[in-house]
Write a protein that holds these residues in place. Structure first.
Motif, PDB file in Angstrom:
ATOM      1  N   LEU A  96      31.279  31.804  35.639  1.00 26.09           N
ATOM      2  CA  LEU A  96      31.121  33.213  35.981  1.00 26.09           C
ATOM      3  C   LEU A  96      32.457  33.924  35.867  1.00 26.09           C
ATOM      4  CD1 LEU A  96      29.031  32.727  39.257  1.00 26.09           C
ATOM      5  CD2 LEU A  96      28.167  32.962  36.927  1.00 26.09           C
ATOM      6  N   HIS A  97      32.407  35.180  35.410  1.00 27.96           N
ATOM      7  CA  HIS A  97      33.606  36.002  35.300  1.00 27.96           C
ATOM      8  C   HIS A  97      33.279  37.396  35.832  1.00 27.96           C
ATOM      9  CE1 HIS A  97      35.692  33.069  32.686  1.00 27.96           C
ATOM     10  NE2 HIS A  97      34.466  32.829  32.216  1.00 27.96           N
ATOM     11  N   ALA A  98      34.195  37.958  36.594  1.00 27.24           N
ATOM     12  CA  ALA A  98      34.018  39.308  37.114  1.00 27.24           C
ATOM     13  C   ALA A  98      35.392  39.907  37.358  1.00 27.24           C
ATOM     14  CB  ALA A  98      33.194  39.297  38.405  1.00 27.24           C
ATOM     15  N   ALA A  99      35.469  41.232  37.345  1.00 26.62           N
ATOM     16  CA  ALA A  99      36.749  41.913  37.538  1.00 26.62           C
ATOM     17  C   ALA A  99      36.530  43.240  38.237  1.00 26.62           C
ATOM     18  CB  ALA A  99      37.452  42.120  36.199  1.00 26.62           C
ATOM     19  N   ILE A 100      37.561  43.711  38.907  1.00 27.37           N
ATOM     20  CA  ILE A 100      37.502  45.001  39.586  1.00 27.37           C
ATOM     21  C   ILE A 100      38.926  45.526  39.747  1.00 27.37           C
ATOM     22  CG2 ILE A 100      37.741  44.268  41.999  1.00 27.37           C
ATOM     23  CD1 ILE A 100      35.270  46.124  42.545  1.00 27.37           C
ATOM     24  N   THR A 101      39.050  46.846  39.858  1.00 25.33           N
ATOM     25  CA  THR A 101      40.351  47.464  40.108  1.00 25.33           C
ATOM     26  C   THR A 101      40.417  47.899  41.559  1.00 25.33           C
ATOM     27  OG1 THR A 101      40.557  48.250  37.815  1.00 25.33           O
ATOM     28  CG2 THR A 101      41.923  49.335  39.473  1.00 25.33           C
ATOM     29  N   VAL A 102      41.455  47.460  42.246  1.00 25.11           N
ATOM     30  CA  VAL A 102      41.638  47.766  43.662  1.00 25.11           C
ATOM     31  C   VAL A 102      42.845  48.685  43.804  1.00 25.11           C
ATOM     32  CG1 VAL A 102      42.104  46.800  45.951  1.00 25.11           C
ATOM     33  CG2 VAL A 102      40.666  45.547  44.328  1.00 25.11           C
ATOM     34  N   HIS A 103      42.696  49.772  44.507  1.00 21.44           N
ATOM     35  CA  HIS A 103      43.786  50.734  44.667  1.00 21.44           C
ATOM     36  C   HIS A 103      44.739  50.311  45.784  1.00 21.44           C
ATOM     37  CE1 HIS A 103      41.997  53.459  41.784  1.00 21.44           C
ATOM     38  NE2 HIS A 103      40.842  53.352  42.424  1.00 21.44           N
ATOM     39  N   ARG A 104      45.316  49.124  45.595  1.00 26.49           N
ATOM     40  CA  ARG A 104      46.327  48.610  46.506  1.00 26.49           C
ATOM     41  C   ARG A 104      47.364  47.847  45.683  1.00 26.49           C
ATOM     42  NH1 ARG A 104      46.411  51.302  50.757  1.00 26.49           N
ATOM     43  NH2 ARG A 104      47.577  49.643  51.827  1.00 26.49           N
ATOM     44  N   PRO A 105      48.607  47.720  46.170  1.00 27.76           N
ATOM     45  CA  PRO A 105      49.641  46.993  45.427  1.00 27.76           C
ATOM     46  C   PRO A 105      49.228  45.541  45.164  1.00 27.76           C
ATOM     47  CG  PRO A 105      50.615  48.247  47.231  1.00 27.76           C
ATOM     48  CD  PRO A 105      49.127  48.303  47.420  1.00 27.76           C
ATOM     49  N   ARG A 106      49.713  45.018  44.054  1.00 27.26           N
ATOM     50  CA  ARG A 106      49.351  43.661  43.637  1.00 27.26           C
ATOM     51  C   ARG A 106      49.730  42.615  44.680  1.00 27.26           C
ATOM     52  NH1 ARG A 106      52.428  40.342  40.029  1.00 27.26           N
ATOM     53  NH2 ARG A 106      53.677  42.175  39.508  1.00 27.26           N
ATOM     54  N   GLU A 107      50.924  42.692  45.253  1.00 31.28           N
ATOM     55  CA  GLU A 107      51.363  41.715  46.246  1.00 31.28           C
ATOM     56  C   GLU A 107      50.463  41.734  47.486  1.00 31.28           C
ATOM     57  OE1 GLU A 107      53.542  39.397  46.140  1.00 31.28           O
ATOM     58  OE2 GLU A 107      54.422  39.843  44.175  1.00 31.28           O
ATOM     59  N   GLU A 108      50.001  42.928  47.863  1.00 32.66           N
ATOM     60  CA  GLU A 108      49.138  43.036  49.042  1.00 32.66           C
ATOM     61  C   GLU A 108      47.784  42.385  48.782  1.00 32.66           C
ATOM     62  OE1 GLU A 108      47.129  46.530  51.811  1.00 32.66           O
ATOM     63  OE2 GLU A 108      48.936  46.963  50.622  1.00 32.66           O
ATOM     64  N   ALA A 109      47.203  42.630  47.587  1.00 31.58           N
ATOM     65  CA  ALA A 109      45.920  42.014  47.237  1.00 31.58           C
ATOM     66  C   ALA A 109      46.053  40.490  47.167  1.00 31.58           C
ATOM     67  CB  ALA A 109      45.422  42.569  45.908  1.00 31.58           C
ATOM     68  N   TYR A 110      47.161  40.024  46.592  1.00 33.39           N
ATOM     69  CA  TYR A 110      47.396  38.582  46.494  1.00 33.39           C
ATOM     70  C   TYR A 110      47.494  37.950  47.881  1.00 33.39           C
ATOM     71  CZ  TYR A 110      50.270  34.373  46.256  1.00 33.39           C
ATOM     72  OH  TYR A 110      50.766  33.110  46.451  1.00 33.39           O
ATOM     73  N   ARG A 111      48.287  38.563  48.785  1.00 37.01           N
ATOM     74  CA  ARG A 111      48.481  37.985  50.118  1.00 37.01           C
ATOM     75  C   ARG A 111      47.167  37.901  50.890  1.00 37.01           C
ATOM     76  NH1 ARG A 111      53.128  41.258  50.248  1.00 37.01           N
ATOM     77  NH2 ARG A 111      51.992  42.794  51.517  1.00 37.01           N
ATOM     78  N   PHE A 112      46.337  38.935  50.765  1.00 35.38           N
ATOM     79  CA  PHE A 112      45.064  38.931  51.491  1.00 35.38           C
ATOM     80  C   PHE A 112      44.171  37.801  50.995  1.00 35.38           C
ATOM     81  CE2 PHE A 112      40.725  40.167  52.404  1.00 35.38           C
ATOM     82  CZ  PHE A 112      40.808  40.649  53.696  1.00 35.38           C
ATOM     83  N   TRP A 113      44.058  37.629  49.671  1.00 29.95           N
ATOM     84  CA  TRP A 113      43.202  36.571  49.110  1.00 29.95           C
ATOM     85  C   TRP A 113      43.798  35.194  49.382  1.00 29.95           C
ATOM     86  CZ3 TRP A 113      39.132  38.077  45.392  1.00 29.95           C
ATOM     87  CH2 TRP A 113      38.313  36.998  45.040  1.00 29.95           C
ATOM     88  N   HIS A 114      45.120  35.096  49.344  1.00 26.65           N
ATOM     89  CA  HIS A 114      45.775  33.803  49.518  1.00 26.65           C
ATOM     90  C   HIS A 114      45.498  33.214  50.902  1.00 26.65           C
ATOM     91  CE1 HIS A 114      49.099  30.873  49.978  1.00 26.65           C
ATOM     92  NE2 HIS A 114      48.976  30.734  48.671  1.00 26.65           N
ATOM     93  N   ASP A 115      45.247  34.054  51.888  1.00 22.75           N
ATOM     94  CA  ASP A 115      44.805  33.574  53.195  1.00 22.75           C
ATOM     95  C   ASP A 115      43.304  33.333  53.099  1.00 22.75           C
ATOM     96  OD1 ASP A 115      44.191  33.005  55.790  1.00 22.75           O
ATOM     97  OD2 ASP A 115      45.038  34.842  56.642  1.00 22.75           O
ATOM     98  N   PHE A 116      42.902  32.107  52.747  1.00 23.22           N
ATOM     99  CA  PHE A 116      41.502  31.802  52.479  1.00 23.22           C
ATOM    100  C   PHE A 116      40.581  32.134  53.655  1.00 23.22           C
ATOM    101  CE2 PHE A 116      42.469  28.383  49.034  1.00 23.22           C
ATOM    102  CZ  PHE A 116      42.665  29.405  48.120  1.00 23.22           C
ATOM    103  N   GLU A 117      41.127  32.178  54.844  1.00 24.74           N
ATOM    104  CA  GLU A 117      40.295  32.490  56.003  1.00 24.74           C
ATOM    105  C   GLU A 117      39.811  33.943  55.981  1.00 24.74           C
ATOM    106  OE1 GLU A 117      42.032  31.232  59.663  1.00 24.74           O
ATOM    107  OE2 GLU A 117      42.264  29.138  59.002  1.00 24.74           O
ATOM    108  N   ASN A 118      40.376  34.767  55.094  1.00 21.65           N
ATOM    109  CA  ASN A 118      39.886  36.137  54.908  1.00 21.65           C
ATOM    110  C   ASN A 118      38.644  36.209  54.020  1.00 21.65           C
ATOM    111  OD1 ASN A 118      41.805  37.589  56.440  1.00 21.65           O
ATOM    112  ND2 ASN A 118      43.293  37.532  54.753  1.00 21.65           N
TER     113      ASN A 118
END
Length: 301
Positions: A134-156
């Motif tokens: 499966l492949h999917a994509a979306i544009t999020v209006h937040r800085p790249r580092e912020e999106a990465y940090r949120f996803w990197h905490d798997f408990e989120n």
């Protein structure tokens, strides 16, 4: 012995096909009687729902009776059983609880038979269980580092992945995942982080021996024009129901690729607004099966 086992499994599957045919004809010919016997409220939405379930049963019958190897198509009945049990659980709030309880017990018994035949089919035809990509994509209006940090905490992740119940991070790059399975069951597995590039990429895979082997990767890149972050997800997993289950999932509107896109939309909402937008009509967020039961909704109290 194997050939006889194969014939027995397919014979059981055809028997379930005839059962679906009988149920479908009954529900289409006498929906009011089905509503009364099941203990459902005779509301404006009950009759169309029974008719839809009847047409679905005829679809099961077509798959099971029209195929040379019907056994793998039993997974379409398992998916239908899960939907029926969900509807009956909602009906337990009515005044006819005894009838609803009896109907629920009957459906649960049929589900056990469907699961038994489906599991036999998977053992007979393991090649019918393809790897789904499966492949999917979306544009999020937040800085790249912020999106990465949120996803990197798997408990989120359960905050926007509707099928996940919990994710607990374990030492050494491992995490323990629990997800919603069919018939209100819980499926759990361990996963390991296999690649981590801060601000760019996170990749993981399930540990050896997992019930549903899976692996995933999410990439983060600056969106053109300073519009935030492009989030691209790639997932791969083995489908328990094989091609039959995936085909029926498409018909129900619950194909895994659609679920991933819904998850990304919820991720966008969490990142941009701090929460998933919900309503009283669909408190768990957007799910395709809910579209068949839509009604005017009010904000959640």
């Amino acid at each position: 012995m194997s050939d006889r086992y194969d014939r027995t499994t397919n014979r059981l599957a055809r028997g379930l096909g005839w059962a679906s045919l009988g149920l479908g004809v009954t529900q289409l010919a006498a929906p009011k009687a089905v509503i009364r016997l099941s203990g459902l409220e005779d509301s404006a939405s009950a009759r169309p729902m029974v008719l839809l379930v009847g047409m679905r049963e005829l679809l099961h019958a077509a798959f099971l009776l029209g195929s040379r190897r019907p056994a793998p198509w039993v997974w379409t009945r398992v998916a239908g059983d899960a939907l029926d049990l969900s509807l009956l659980r909602r009906a337990m709030a009515t005044r006819r609880r005894r009838r609803v309880a009896f109907a629920t017990a009957a459906v649960a018994g049929v589900t056990a038979v469907d699961l038994y035949v489906g599991i036999r089919a998977n053992r007979l035809h393991p090649q019918a269980v393809p790897a789904m990509r499966l492949h999917a994509a979306i544009t999020v209006h937040r800085p790249r580092e912020e999106a990465y940090r949120f996803w990197h905490d798997f408990e989120n992740l359960p905050r926007f992945m509707a099928h996940l119940e919990s994710v607990h991070v374990i030492a050494g790059g491992y995490s323990h995942w629990s997800a919603k399975g069919p018939l209100n069951t819980t499926i759990s597995w361990d996963a390991e982080l296999v690649e981590d590039r801060p601000g760019e990429l996170i990749a993981w895979r399930s540990a050896k021996g997992s019930v549903v082997p899976n692996r995933g990767m999410v990439r983060f890149a600056d969106a053109p024009g300073g519009r935030g972050t492009e989030v691209r997800v790639a997932l791969e997993f083995d489908s328990p129901g094989g091609r039959a289950g995936l085909a029926f999932a498409r018909l129900l509107g619950e194909h895994p690729e659609q679920q991933v896109r819904d998850d990304l939309r919820r991720f966008k909402q969490v990142m941009e607004t701090g929460e998933v937008v919900r309503s009283e009509g669909s408190p768990e967020g957007v799910r395709a099966l809910r579209q068949a039961m839509q009604r005017p909704a009010q904000p959640v109290k």
